[in-house]
Design a protein around this motif. Structure first.
Motif, mmCIF file in Angstrom:
data_model
loop_
_atom_site.group_PDB
_atom_site.id
_atom_site.type_symbol
_atom_site.label_atom_id
_atom_site.label_comp_id
_atom_site.label_asym_id
_atom_site.label_seq_id
_atom_site.Cartn_x
_atom_site.Cartn_y
_atom_site.Cartn_z
ATOM 1 N N GLY A 267 70.764 -41.691 -29.837
ATOM 2 C CA GLY A 267 69.869 -41.429 -28.788
ATOM 3 C C GLY A 267 68.848 -40.427 -29.025
ATOM 4 O O GLY A 267 67.645 -40.435 -28.784
ATOM 5 N N ALA A 268 69.136 -39.324 -29.680
ATOM 6 C CA ALA A 268 68.253 -38.240 -30.267
ATOM 7 C C ALA A 268 67.177 -38.604 -31.085
ATOM 8 O O ALA A 268 65.920 -38.278 -30.971
ATOM 9 N N LEU A 269 67.620 -39.596 -32.046
ATOM 10 C CA LEU A 269 66.648 -40.261 -32.951
ATOM 11 C C LEU A 269 65.577 -40.974 -32.226
ATOM 12 O O LEU A 269 64.683 -40.844 -32.727
ATOM 13 N N LEU A 270 66.021 -41.742 -31.290
ATOM 14 C CA LEU A 270 65.027 -42.390 -30.573
ATOM 15 C C LEU A 270 64.045 -41.649 -29.791
ATOM 16 O O LEU A 270 62.988 -41.893 -29.521
ATOM 17 N N VAL A 271 64.583 -40.460 -29.141
ATOM 18 C CA VAL A 271 63.664 -39.701 -28.559
ATOM 19 C C VAL A 271 62.607 -39.065 -29.531
ATOM 20 O O VAL A 271 61.607 -38.889 -29.159
ATOM 21 N N GLY A 272 63.150 -38.694 -30.768
ATOM 22 C CA GLY A 272 62.242 -38.218 -31.907
ATOM 23 C C GLY A 272 61.165 -39.165 -32.318
ATOM 24 O O GLY A 272 60.222 -38.785 -32.476
ATOM 25 N N LEU A 273 61.475 -40.471 -32.314
ATOM 26 C CA LEU A 273 60.725 -41.371 -32.839
ATOM 27 C C LEU A 273 59.752 -41.793 -31.615
ATOM 28 O O LEU A 273 58.548 -41.972 -32.012
ATOM 29 N N GLY A 274 60.169 -41.620 -30.413
ATOM 30 C CA GLY A 274 59.173 -41.655 -29.318
ATOM 31 C C GLY A 274 58.318 -40.484 -29.233
ATOM 32 O O GLY A 274 56.893 -40.877 -29.144
ATOM 33 N N ILE A 275 58.489 -39.348 -29.656
ATOM 34 C CA ILE A 275 57.473 -38.422 -29.672
ATOM 35 C C ILE A 275 56.550 -38.516 -30.871
ATOM 36 O O ILE A 275 55.414 -38.333 -30.877
ATOM 37 N N LEU A 276 57.038 -39.074 -31.992
ATOM 38 C CA LEU A 276 56.259 -39.462 -33.180
ATOM 39 C C LEU A 276 55.248 -40.674 -32.871
ATOM 40 O O LEU A 276 54.200 -40.535 -33.323
ATOM 41 N N ASP A 277 55.737 -41.526 -31.999
ATOM 42 C CA ASP A 277 54.806 -42.547 -31.673
ATOM 43 C C ASP A 277 53.763 -42.327 -30.655
ATOM 44 O O ASP A 277 52.659 -42.845 -30.583
ATOM 45 N N LEU A 278 54.303 -41.108 -29.779
ATOM 46 C CA LEU A 278 53.086 -40.617 -28.913
ATOM 47 C C LEU A 278 51.886 -40.037 -30.017
ATOM 48 O O LEU A 278 50.741 -40.251 -29.460
#
Length: 238
Positions: free
Chosen positions: A116-127
């Motif tokens: 879950g934490a990695l998905l949030v981080g990846l989402g921020i990177l995709d932003l």
């Protein structure tokens, strides 16, 4: 004070009472509904990304779905960039929401919480992804092209970690499926990376689009199935 019957307890507190195994009853709570909505964002994100890629490729006359990359649809000067940049922002927001849902559904499983934490981080990177676009073939490379490659490499590494840790969310079949997905992503990713110099030199790259889409769609399918696994059988119940 006399002991209240079981049904009177539930009516008084508004909560389900634990059963003989200490598990909470099936009463639907606001938290559970929110949790389900966050997990559904994983399915929506996968459908949005895949659908927008197909629609954009079809709308650009002259674009080759089989030999050109997904990034070229969002490249500087691409006619589909104005369409896809807002879509990518929406996808990233759904990805962050899904990551929060995975974190909340992790229960005692630390690996799923890390997912879950990695998905949030990846989402921020995709932003931030639209800030580092590549140029169209033959237009020459600049700093944004170098940063685009770096962001892409980091994204791929995070995806592999997400699948690796996320494999703990389900049973044996889901773990085997996750391992197979990792192998496919590595093989197609390395195979596609070998064509990077040909893109820079504006040379033909037959089947590069297919190889890259096997990689991307494979991850999208895995993400949607992770959401299904957590919606049907949360880890804290396993």
């Amino acid at each position: 004070m006399p002991e209240l019957p079981l049904r009177d307890k539930e009516a008084t507190t508004g909560l389900s009472v634990a059963g003989p195994r200490g598990r909470v009853g099936p009463r639907v709570t606001r938290h559970a509904r929110l949790q389900s909505m966050l997990l559904m964002c994983g399915i929506l994100a996968a459908l949005l990304y895949t659908g927008s890629d197909i629609i954009a490729a079809m709308s650009w006359e002259g674009y080759s779905y089989t030999s050109q990359t997904v990034s070229e649809l969002r490249a500087i000067g691409a006619p589909t960039r104005p369409l896809l940049v807002p879509v990518l922002f929406l996808y990233a927001a759904l990805e962050i929401a899904f990551g929060l849902g995975v974190w909340g559904a992790a229960g005692p499983k630390r690996a799923v919480r890390i997912t879950g934490a990695l998905l949030v981080g990846l989402g921020i990177l995709d932003l931030a992804g639209p800030l580092f676009p590549m140029h169209l073939r033959g237009a020459g490379g600049t700093l944004t092209d170098v940063l685009h490659i770096i962001v892409t490499v980091v994204t791929v590494l995070m995806i592999l970690l997400i699948i690796g840790f996320g494999s703990a969310a389900g049973g044996r079949r889901f773990r085997f499926y996750s391992l197979a997905t990792i192998l496919i992503l590595i093989l197609t990713g390395v195979w596609g990376f070998l064509d990077a110099p040909r893109i820079a030199a504006n040379l033909p790259t037959p089947w590069l689009g297919v190889r890259e889409r096997i990689n991307i769609y494979g991850y999208m399918l895995w993400m949607a199935l992770l959401a299904v696994v957590l919606l049907r059988e949360p880890p804290d119940r396993g």
